[in-house]
Design an enzyme around this catalytic site. Structure first.
Site, PDB file in Angstrom:
ATOM      1  N   LYS A  21       0.841  -1.208   0.000  1.00  0.00           N
ATOM      2  CA  LYS A  21       0.000   0.000   0.000  1.00  0.00           C
ATOM      3  C   LYS A  21       0.866   1.243   0.000  1.00  0.00           C
ATOM      4  O   LYS A  21       2.021   1.230   0.433  1.00  0.00           O
ATOM      5  CB  LYS A  21      -0.943   0.028   1.202  1.00  0.00           C
ATOM      6  CG  LYS A  21      -0.288  -0.008   2.601  1.00  0.00           C
ATOM      7  CD  LYS A  21       0.159   1.328   3.157  1.00  0.00           C
ATOM      8  CE  LYS A  21       0.863   1.184   4.495  1.00  0.00           C
ATOM      9  NZ  LYS A  21       1.624   2.346   4.927  1.00  0.00           N
ATOM     10  N   VAL A 107      11.026  -4.524   2.849  1.00  0.00           N
ATOM     11  CA  VAL A 107      10.841  -4.807   4.281  1.00  0.00           C
ATOM     12  C   VAL A 107      11.078  -3.538   5.087  1.00  0.00           C
ATOM     13  O   VAL A 107      12.035  -2.796   4.830  1.00  0.00           O
ATOM     14  CB  VAL A 107      11.805  -5.920   4.733  1.00  0.00           C
ATOM     15  CG1 VAL A 107      11.688  -6.150   6.241  1.00  0.00           C
ATOM     16  CG2 VAL A 107      11.519  -7.215   3.984  1.00  0.00           C
ATOM     17  N   GLY A 109       9.582  -0.818   4.995  1.00  0.00           N
ATOM     18  CA  GLY A 109       9.656   0.297   4.054  1.00  0.00           C
ATOM     19  C   GLY A 109       8.463   1.224   4.089  1.00  0.00           C
ATOM     20  O   GLY A 109       8.363   2.133   3.264  1.00  0.00           O
ATOM     21  N   GLY A 110       7.512   1.016   5.001  1.00  0.00           N
ATOM     22  CA  GLY A 110       6.319   1.853   5.034  1.00  0.00           C
ATOM     23  C   GLY A 110       5.306   1.475   3.971  1.00  0.00           C
ATOM     24  O   GLY A 110       4.431   2.263   3.635  1.00  0.00           O
ATOM     25  N   MET A 111       5.407   0.244   3.455  1.00  0.00           N
ATOM     26  CA  MET A 111       4.459  -0.220   2.428  1.00  0.00           C
ATOM     27  C   MET A 111       3.624  -1.396   2.926  1.00  0.00           C
ATOM     28  O   MET A 111       2.962  -2.080   2.145  1.00  0.00           O
ATOM     29  CB  MET A 111       5.195  -0.585   1.137  1.00  0.00           C
ATOM     30  CG  MET A 111       5.931   0.616   0.536  1.00  0.00           C
ATOM     31  SD  MET A 111       6.505   0.307  -1.123  1.00  0.00           S
ATOM     32  CE  MET A 111       4.969   0.469  -2.063  1.00  0.00           C
ATOM     33  N   ALA A 112       3.652  -1.631   4.234  1.00  0.00           N
ATOM     34  CA  ALA A 112       2.810  -2.649   4.885  1.00  0.00           C
ATOM     35  C   ALA A 112       3.118  -4.065   4.415  1.00  0.00           C
ATOM     36  O   ALA A 112       2.211  -4.886   4.266  1.00  0.00           O
ATOM     37  CB  ALA A 112       1.322  -2.314   4.704  1.00  0.00           C
ATOM     38  N   GLY A 113       4.401  -4.353   4.210  1.00  0.00           N
ATOM     39  CA  GLY A 113       4.781  -5.689   3.743  1.00  0.00           C
ATOM     40  C   GLY A 113       4.452  -6.788   4.744  1.00  0.00           C
ATOM     41  O   GLY A 113       3.930  -7.842   4.375  1.00  0.00           O
ATOM     42  N   GLY A 114       4.756  -6.546   6.013  1.00  0.00           N
ATOM     43  CA  GLY A 114       4.436  -7.548   7.031  1.00  0.00           C
ATOM     44  C   GLY A 114       2.929  -7.724   7.167  1.00  0.00           C
ATOM     45  O   GLY A 114       2.423  -8.844   7.292  1.00  0.00           O
ATOM     46  N   ALA A 116       0.773  -7.269   4.831  1.00  0.00           N
ATOM     47  CA  ALA A 116       0.341  -8.013   3.637  1.00  0.00           C
ATOM     48  C   ALA A 116       0.497  -9.517   3.876  1.00  0.00           C
ATOM     49  O   ALA A 116      -0.416 -10.302   3.584  1.00  0.00           O
ATOM     50  CB  ALA A 116       1.170  -7.582   2.424  1.00  0.00           C
ATOM     51  N   ASP A 148      -2.672  -1.996   9.980  1.00  0.00           N
ATOM     52  CA  ASP A 148      -2.682  -1.973   8.512  1.00  0.00           C
ATOM     53  C   ASP A 148      -3.163  -3.289   7.896  1.00  0.00           C
ATOM     54  O   ASP A 148      -3.332  -3.371   6.680  1.00  0.00           O
ATOM     55  CB  ASP A 148      -1.268  -1.695   7.969  1.00  0.00           C
ATOM     56  CG  ASP A 148      -0.839  -0.241   8.154  1.00  0.00           C
ATOM     57  OD1 ASP A 148      -1.693   0.584   8.541  1.00  0.00           O
ATOM     58  OD2 ASP A 148       0.331   0.058   7.895  1.00  0.00           O
TER      59      ASP A 148
HETATM   60  P1  ATP Z   1       3.881  -0.492   7.845  1.00  0.00           P
HETATM   61  O1  ATP Z   1       3.872   0.229   6.535  1.00  0.00           O
HETATM   62  O2  ATP Z   1       2.646  -1.339   8.075  1.00  0.00           O
HETATM   63  O3  ATP Z   1       4.232   0.354   9.015  1.00  0.00           O
HETATM   64  P2  ATP Z   1       6.418  -1.505   7.056  1.00  0.00           P
HETATM   65  O4  ATP Z   1       6.180  -1.769   5.601  1.00  0.00           O
HETATM   66  O5  ATP Z   1       7.147  -0.261   7.423  1.00  0.00           O
HETATM   67  O6  ATP Z   1       5.048  -1.589   7.800  1.00  0.00           O
HETATM   68  P3  ATP Z   1       7.173  -4.229   7.421  1.00  0.00           P
HETATM   69  O7  ATP Z   1       7.783  -4.631   6.130  1.00  0.00           O
HETATM   70  O8  ATP Z   1       5.801  -4.685   7.694  1.00  0.00           O
HETATM   71  O9  ATP Z   1       7.253  -2.663   7.636  1.00  0.00           O
HETATM   72  O10 ATP Z   1       8.183  -4.718   8.555  1.00  0.00           O
HETATM   73  C1  ATP Z   1       8.265  -4.149   9.849  1.00  0.00           C
HETATM   74  C2  ATP Z   1       8.932  -5.158  10.773  1.00  0.00           C
HETATM   75  O11 ATP Z   1       7.999  -6.208  11.000  1.00  0.00           O
HETATM   76  C3  ATP Z   1      10.157  -5.834  10.182  1.00  0.00           C
HETATM   77  O12 ATP Z   1      11.327  -5.150  10.516  1.00  0.00           O
HETATM   78  C4  ATP Z   1      10.108  -7.225  10.778  1.00  0.00           C
HETATM   79  O13 ATP Z   1      10.900  -7.308  11.948  1.00  0.00           O
HETATM   80  C5  ATP Z   1       8.664  -7.443  11.192  1.00  0.00           C
HETATM   81  N1  ATP Z   1       7.917  -8.467  10.405  1.00  0.00           N
HETATM   82  C6  ATP Z   1       7.076  -9.361  10.918  1.00  0.00           C
HETATM   83  N2  ATP Z   1       6.541 -10.131   9.955  1.00  0.00           N
HETATM   84  C7  ATP Z   1       7.052  -9.713   8.798  1.00  0.00           C
HETATM   85  C8  ATP Z   1       6.875 -10.125   7.454  1.00  0.00           C
HETATM   86  N3  ATP Z   1       6.068 -11.142   7.118  1.00  0.00           N
HETATM   87  N4  ATP Z   1       7.528  -9.461   6.502  1.00  0.00           N
HETATM   88  C9  ATP Z   1       8.345  -8.425   6.834  1.00  0.00           C
HETATM   89  N5  ATP Z   1       8.579  -8.024   8.092  1.00  0.00           N
HETATM   90  C10 ATP Z   1       7.939  -8.639   9.069  1.00  0.00           C
END
Ligand code: ATP
Length: 309
Positions: A21, A107, A109-114, A116, A148
């Protein structure tokens, strides 16, 4: 509402595709008594996907492939593992499943990868175990997993209120994007703490969705959307990572209509008119040396979806 994409890749396996996202508006209120912030969060799902495959196994196990795989935890803190555990517990089952994540979303990155992966694992396990949970049951578990995660399940475009987990679908035309992936991640809680520090002693307005932004989103008018994009976390992300300013400048200098930090960063997002402009801006960003790599994508994109075998 649409769902996260799901696919089945091997006999007895279910694969779900789930989008990243970008927040086209992220309005942040003052810290609440519980430490969370009220938000007006306009989410847009983009065509940058992870795939989560669920396969029966003796016990819960997570594996991950992709360029950032070494940064993904493979223990029970992985949101995909937590989703499987929560769903199994609600149905009195053992989470006996191997979850394999094909990771394309940056990872931390602020794109809600975890998030997702949490939504993807939930839909994959629900399908694998034949539970046929209602959309409401799945959304309930998503909200327990994180603010998210509900949006990752439904995708498309939505306004999130509360901590971002109460979703109202909004209309959205097609838009084209470039994402610049930074070296290293940023912790979302650390960015909110920096927001609190920067706004201490000021009157933080109650967050509200911007009608001009919602109208621009509906119309598919990229120039109007460019004028309305906003992210209240951007100053905090730039305060923690000042070098992101050079990335934003490089994309704007290459002709992007607008540039902003994606969510809590450090990924930066660039709105462009069409896929050709996206390629040009991506090439200029890569040549600028201000980011690790780039991705191009369009929006909106469906939520978690089970893929056909
Ligand atoms: P958001 O945009 O929701 O704030 P984000 O994109 O900044 O999230 P994520 O990629 O979701 O960040 O990762 C944040 C932290 O969550 C990672 O540093 C990791 O330790 C943890 N994490 C837990 N499960 C996952 C996953 N399936 N993929 C990536 N990171 C994960």
């Amino acid at each position: 509402m649409s769902t996260a994409a799901v696919s089945t890749t091997a006999p007895g396996s279910v694969t779900v595709r789930v989008p990243a996202k970008v927040n086209v508006q992220l309005a942040v209120g003052a810290a609440r008594a519980d430490g969370f912030h009220d938000l007006a969060n306009v989410f847009l799902a983009v065509s940058l996907h992870d795939e989560v495959t669920a396969t029966p196994a003796a016990e819960l196990r997570v594996t991950c492939e992709g360029p950032d795989a070494d940064q993904v935890p493979l223990d029970r803190t992985n949101l995909a593992a937590r989703a499987a555990e929560l769903l199994a517990a609600r149905h009195g089952l053992e989470p006996a499943v191997h979850l394999h994540i094909a990771k394309r979303i940056p990872v931390a990155g602020g794109m809600a990868g975890g998030s997702a992966d949490g939504a993807g694992a939930l839909l994959a396990c629900d399908t694998l175990w034949g539970l046929d949970s209602s959309r409401e049951e799945l959304l309930d578990i998503c909200a327990e997993l994180g603010s998210d995660v509900p949006f990752s399940l439904v995708g498309e475009a939505a306004l999130g209120t509360g901590r971002g987990e109460h979703l109202t679908p909004v209309g959205a035309g097609t838009f084209h994007w470039v994402f610049a992936v930074a070296e290293g991640g940023l912790s979302t809680p650390a960015v909110f703490r920096e927001f609190d520090r920067l706004t201490a002693g000021t009157d933080v307005p109650v967050p509200q969705a911007d009608p001009a932004l919602l109208a621009a989103l509906r119309s598919g008018d990229a120039d109007a959307l460019a004028a309305a994009l906003s992210n209240d976390l951007q100053a905090a992300a730039l305060s923690l990572r000042p070098e992101l300013a050079a990335t934003l400048d490089a994309g704007l200098g290459a002709g992007a209509l607008a540039a902003l930090v994606s969510g809590s960063g450090p990924t930066t997002a660039f709105l462009v008119h069409d896929p050709e402009a996206a390629l040009k801006v991506a090439a200029a960003l890569e040549a600028s040396g201000t980011c690790r790599t780039t991705r191009t994508a369009s929006s909106p994109s469906p939520g978690a979806t089970v893929l056909p075998r």
